[in-house]
Design a protein around this motif. Structure first.
Motif, PDB file in Angstrom:
ATOM      1  N   GLN A   1       0.814  -1.217   0.000  1.00 57.03           N
ATOM      2  CA  GLN A   1       0.000   0.000   0.000  1.00 57.03           C
ATOM      3  C   GLN A   1       0.848   1.267   0.000  1.00 57.03           C
ATOM      4  OE1 GLN A   1      -3.570   0.744   1.827  1.00 57.03           O
ATOM      5  NE2 GLN A   1      -4.338  -1.336   1.852  1.00 57.03           N
ATOM      6  N   GLN A   2       2.171   1.103  -0.016  1.00 62.67           N
ATOM      7  CA  GLN A   2       3.095   2.239  -0.087  1.00 62.67           C
ATOM      8  C   GLN A   2       3.088   3.097   1.179  1.00 62.67           C
ATOM      9  OE1 GLN A   2       5.151   2.655  -3.230  1.00 62.67           O
ATOM     10  NE2 GLN A   2       4.460   0.562  -2.888  1.00 62.67           N
ATOM     11  N   ILE A   3       2.735   2.490   2.302  1.00 62.24           N
ATOM     12  CA  ILE A   3       2.719   3.221   3.574  1.00 62.24           C
ATOM     13  C   ILE A   3       4.084   3.142   4.251  1.00 62.24           C
ATOM     14  CG2 ILE A   3       1.726   3.291   5.895  1.00 62.24           C
ATOM     15  CD1 ILE A   3      -0.919   2.322   4.639  1.00 62.24           C
ATOM     16  N   SER A   4       4.686   1.958   4.292  1.00 61.30           N
ATOM     17  CA  SER A   4       5.987   1.801   4.933  1.00 61.30           C
ATOM     18  C   SER A   4       7.088   2.513   4.165  1.00 61.30           C
ATOM     19  CB  SER A   4       6.347   0.323   5.064  1.00 61.30           C
ATOM     20  OG  SER A   4       5.580  -0.277   6.077  1.00 61.30           O
ATOM     21  N   GLU A   5       7.015   2.451   2.866  1.00 58.19           N
ATOM     22  CA  GLU A   5       7.938   3.165   1.994  1.00 58.19           C
ATOM     23  C   GLU A   5       7.239   3.356   0.659  1.00 58.19           C
ATOM     24  OE1 GLU A   5      11.421   0.782   1.424  1.00 58.19           O
ATOM     25  OE2 GLU A   5      10.470  -0.444  -0.112  1.00 58.19           O
ATOM     26  N   THR A   6       7.742   4.272  -0.138  1.00 58.63           N
ATOM     27  CA  THR A   6       7.077   4.544  -1.403  1.00 58.63           C
ATOM     28  C   THR A   6       8.096   4.866  -2.483  1.00 58.63           C
ATOM     29  OG1 THR A   6       5.376   5.875  -2.509  1.00 58.63           O
ATOM     30  CG2 THR A   6       6.772   7.000  -0.892  1.00 58.63           C
ATOM     31  N   VAL A   7       7.771   4.487  -3.697  1.00 58.19           N
ATOM     32  CA  VAL A   7       8.596   4.869  -4.841  1.00 58.19           C
ATOM     33  C   VAL A   7       7.915   5.965  -5.657  1.00 58.19           C
ATOM     34  CG1 VAL A   7       9.670   2.603  -5.016  1.00 58.19           C
ATOM     35  CG2 VAL A   7       7.583   3.077  -6.312  1.00 58.19           C
ATOM     36  N   PHE A   8       6.734   6.388  -5.219  1.00 60.43           N
ATOM     37  CA  PHE A   8       5.976   7.376  -5.969  1.00 60.43           C
ATOM     38  C   PHE A   8       6.205   8.776  -5.410  1.00 60.43           C
ATOM     39  CE2 PHE A   8       3.475   3.375  -6.315  1.00 60.43           C
ATOM     40  CZ  PHE A   8       3.746   3.141  -7.659  1.00 60.43           C
ATOM     41  N   LYS A   9       5.978   9.779  -6.253  1.00 58.91           N
ATOM     42  CA  LYS A   9       6.287  11.155  -5.867  1.00 58.91           C
ATOM     43  C   LYS A   9       5.092  12.098  -5.937  1.00 58.91           C
ATOM     44  CE  LYS A   9      11.089  10.722  -7.464  1.00 58.91           C
ATOM     45  NZ  LYS A   9      11.625  10.548  -6.104  1.00 58.91           N
ATOM     46  N   THR A  10       4.064  11.764  -6.689  1.00 59.19           N
ATOM     47  CA  THR A  10       2.957  12.691  -6.901  1.00 59.19           C
ATOM     48  C   THR A  10       1.624  12.056  -6.513  1.00 59.19           C
ATOM     49  OG1 THR A  10       2.543  11.979  -9.192  1.00 59.19           O
ATOM     50  CG2 THR A  10       4.189  13.734  -8.843  1.00 59.19           C
ATOM     51  N   PRO A  11       0.610  12.885  -6.204  1.00 53.54           N
ATOM     52  CA  PRO A  11      -0.708  12.341  -5.882  1.00 53.54           C
ATOM     53  C   PRO A  11      -1.277  11.453  -6.978  1.00 53.54           C
ATOM     54  CG  PRO A  11      -0.584  14.625  -5.195  1.00 53.54           C
ATOM     55  CD  PRO A  11       0.669  14.349  -5.978  1.00 53.54           C
ATOM     56  N   GLN A  12      -1.113  11.861  -8.234  1.00 54.72           N
ATOM     57  CA  GLN A  12      -1.682  11.062  -9.316  1.00 54.72           C
ATOM     58  C   GLN A  12      -0.996   9.700  -9.451  1.00 54.72           C
ATOM     59  OE1 GLN A  12      -0.337  14.108  -9.599  1.00 54.72           O
ATOM     60  NE2 GLN A  12       0.839  14.382 -11.489  1.00 54.72           N
ATOM     61  N   GLU A  13       0.291   9.635  -9.119  1.00 55.79           N
ATOM     62  CA  GLU A  13       0.985   8.348  -9.184  1.00 55.79           C
ATOM     63  C   GLU A  13       0.468   7.388  -8.126  1.00 55.79           C
ATOM     64  OE1 GLU A  13       5.426   9.454 -10.930  1.00 55.79           O
ATOM     65  OE2 GLU A  13       5.038   9.671  -8.783  1.00 55.79           O
ATOM     66  N   ILE A  14       0.250   7.881  -6.909  1.00 56.31           N
ATOM     67  CA  ILE A  14      -0.216   6.974  -5.857  1.00 56.31           C
ATOM     68  C   ILE A  14      -1.661   6.566  -6.097  1.00 56.31           C
ATOM     69  CG2 ILE A  14      -1.061   8.634  -4.122  1.00 56.31           C
ATOM     70  CD1 ILE A  14       1.072   5.490  -3.486  1.00 56.31           C
ATOM     71  N   VAL A  15      -2.493   7.472  -6.607  1.00 56.05           N
ATOM     72  CA  VAL A  15      -3.875   7.103  -6.907  1.00 56.05           C
ATOM     73  C   VAL A  15      -3.907   6.071  -8.025  1.00 56.05           C
ATOM     74  CG1 VAL A  15      -6.105   7.939  -7.744  1.00 56.05           C
ATOM     75  CG2 VAL A  15      -4.839   9.267  -6.049  1.00 56.05           C
ATOM     76  N   SER A  16      -3.042   6.229  -9.019  1.00 58.92           N
ATOM     77  CA  SER A  16      -2.969   5.245 -10.101  1.00 58.92           C
ATOM     78  C   SER A  16      -2.561   3.881  -9.566  1.00 58.92           C
ATOM     79  CB  SER A  16      -1.975   5.710 -11.169  1.00 58.92           C
ATOM     80  OG  SER A  16      -1.834   4.739 -12.183  1.00 58.92           O
ATOM     81  N   TRP A  17      -1.563   3.850  -8.659  1.00 60.59           N
ATOM     82  CA  TRP A  17      -1.122   2.582  -8.074  1.00 60.59           C
ATOM     83  C   TRP A  17      -2.241   1.923  -7.284  1.00 60.59           C
ATOM     84  CZ3 TRP A  17       1.906  -1.357  -8.236  1.00 60.59           C
ATOM     85  CH2 TRP A  17       2.097  -2.169  -7.120  1.00 60.59           C
ATOM     86  N   MET A  18      -2.969   2.712  -6.501  1.00 60.45           N
ATOM     87  CA  MET A  18      -4.057   2.174  -5.688  1.00 60.45           C
ATOM     88  C   MET A  18      -5.314   1.921  -6.509  1.00 60.45           C
ATOM     89  SD  MET A  18      -2.711   1.910  -2.654  1.00 60.45           S
ATOM     90  CE  MET A  18      -4.133   1.668  -1.581  1.00 60.45           C
ATOM     91  N   VAL A  19      -5.386   2.414  -7.708  1.00 60.79           N
ATOM     92  CA  VAL A  19      -6.445   2.324  -8.724  1.00 60.79           C
ATOM     93  C   VAL A  19      -7.719   3.072  -8.325  1.00 60.79           C
ATOM     94  CG1 VAL A  19      -7.456   0.066  -8.060  1.00 60.79           C
ATOM     95  CG2 VAL A  19      -7.567   0.834 -10.411  1.00 60.79           C
ATOM     96  N   ALA A  20      -8.143   3.000  -7.077  1.00 58.16           N
ATOM     97  CA  ALA A  20      -9.276   3.777  -6.564  1.00 58.16           C
ATOM     98  C   ALA A  20      -9.121   3.874  -5.055  1.00 58.16           C
ATOM     99  CB  ALA A  20     -10.611   3.122  -6.927  1.00 58.16           C
ATOM    100  N   MET A  21      -9.337   5.078  -4.516  1.00 64.95           N
ATOM    101  CA  MET A  21      -9.192   5.306  -3.078  1.00 64.95           C
ATOM    102  C   MET A  21     -10.461   5.950  -2.545  1.00 64.95           C
ATOM    103  SD  MET A  21      -5.236   6.733  -2.982  1.00 64.95           S
ATOM    104  CE  MET A  21      -5.133   6.668  -1.179  1.00 64.95           C
ATOM    105  N   GLN A  22     -11.070   5.324  -1.553  1.00 63.19           N
ATOM    106  CA  GLN A  22     -12.320   5.831  -0.999  1.00 63.19           C
ATOM    107  C   GLN A  22     -12.123   7.263  -0.511  1.00 63.19           C
ATOM    108  OE1 GLN A  22     -14.485   2.872   1.084  1.00 63.19           O
ATOM    109  NE2 GLN A  22     -15.790   4.323   2.184  1.00 63.19           N
TER     110      GLN A  22
END
Length: 361
Positions: A14-35
């Motif tokens: 879920q990219q909480i412990s560490e993340t390779v993403f830098k922007t909001p759109q990248e993390i939303v894309s990885w999660m595909v949909a976020m409540q």
């Protein structure tokens, strides 16, 4: 698989412990949909999975249409990217419409009225206009379509499911709608089988270990469809583990390159937002509850996922934020007395949230 391993994998995927993403759109894309029905907290859910991102950064991405907010999957608000929104709605809208059918009949709303409203809404928004729900209701009233609060809410949800509207830029603190085709790039319709396989792949990549039932409930799809989607995933990318008699699916690798190992040196403590995917991504949430009895002097109720304190991946209390004058105050309510290491982790988690909310990065 142990409980600790299950939680470690989820925190990493879920990219909480560490993340390779830098922007909001990248993390939303990885999660595909976020409540995202609790908008302020859903912005924190995004920033929680990034480094050095402030509330202002997420708000900017939202206003620019780099992330969008609409109804899909289960009939509630979600953040999605413009790249994913078309195929997600195409896949999940039929189930959402089936859920909403009873309420639409109760409100006297039917397809012909939805079509008429869609045409009027399109004309009102053409040319890059972004209008509030109240402004759209006023436009419909001028065309002799009077709607009460519940009715306009359902009309706008149907317009979302019909790919007529999606979120626009905020006007102050008010939300607006924009024309879907003016915010979302054109794309060919994705065959249902392909969309189902893609959703399964994205879900188990970002939320594994998870069960097929977890996927079914999270996505709003039937259990049969969920099984079909899971079966279509590459066996070279995912494997299965058993925990407490249940079969979990998880990816061999995540974007950080961590392969099937326990996470010991990464952050596992944070202030969890309302309705965060760390809880809402699963129907069975027992793994994140602390079996230790809550002390009698506990000051707040324990509503599930109402701003929870997570220590080492487990719920250890609740928290709230308030403004006192111009200062942001975060109050924490642990279920029991924390030890020195846990207290330090909680202090760092509070500091991180304050930096996000006060734009101190």
């Amino acid at each position: 698989m142990t409980k600790a391993a299950l939680l470690n994998h989820r925190l990493v995927n879920q990219q909480i412990s560490e993340t390779v993403f830098k922007t909001p759109q990248e993390i939303v894309s990885w999660m595909v949909a976020m409540q995202a029905q609790e908008y302020a907290m859903s912005k924190w859910a995004i920033a929680l999975r990034l480094k050095g991102v402030t509330e202002q950064d997420v708000e900017k991405a939202f206003n620019e249409g780099l992330i969008l907010r609409t109804h899909l999957l289960r009939p509630t608000w979600h953040f999605v990217t413009p790249t994913d929104i078309r195929w997600l709605i195409g896949l999940t809208a039929p189930r959402v419409e089936a859920v909403m059918a009873f309420y639409n009949r109760e409100l006297g709303l039917e397809r012909n009225l939805f079509n008429k409203c869609n045409n009027l809404i399109t004309k009102a928004l053409e040319g890059g206009k972004h209008l509030t729900r109240a402004a759209i209701a006023a436009e419909l009233l001028r065309s002799d379509i009077p709607l009460n609060g519940r009715q306009i809410g359902h009309v706008m949800m149907q317009a979302e499911l019909d790919c007529i509207v999606c979120s626009g830029a905020r006007q102050g603190k008010q939300f607006t709608y924009a024309l879907f085709d003016e915010r979302v790039p054109a794309a060919k319709p994705m065959p249902r089988e392909e969309a189902l396989a893609l959703l399964a792949h994205k879900y188990f990549s970002s939320r594994g270990p998870a069960t097929i039932k977890d996927f079914s409930v999270w996505s709003g799809l039937t259990l049969t469809e969920a099984k079909k989607g899971a079966a279509s995933m590459s066996s070279s990318a995912f494997f299965e583990e058993t925990f407490e008699g249940k079969t979990y699916i998880l990816p061999f690798e995540n974007p950080s390159g961590i392969f099937n190992r326990a996470v010991t040196s990464l952050s596992k403590s944070f202030l969890m937002p309302d309705y965060d995917e760390y809880g809402m991504g699963y129907i069975d949430r027992s793994a994140i509850f602390n079996p230790i009895k809550i002390t009698p002097d506990f000051k707040r109720n324990n509503p599930v996922f109402n701003r929870m304190i997570i220590i080492d991946g487990i719920i250890e209390g609740t928290w709230q934020r308030t403004l006192k004058g111009k200062s942001l105050v975060v109050e924490t309510f642990p279920f029991h007395t924390l030890n020195k290491i846990q207290s330090s982790a909680l202090s760092k988690a509070v500091e991180r949230f304050v930096n996000f909310a006060e734009h101190k990065w």
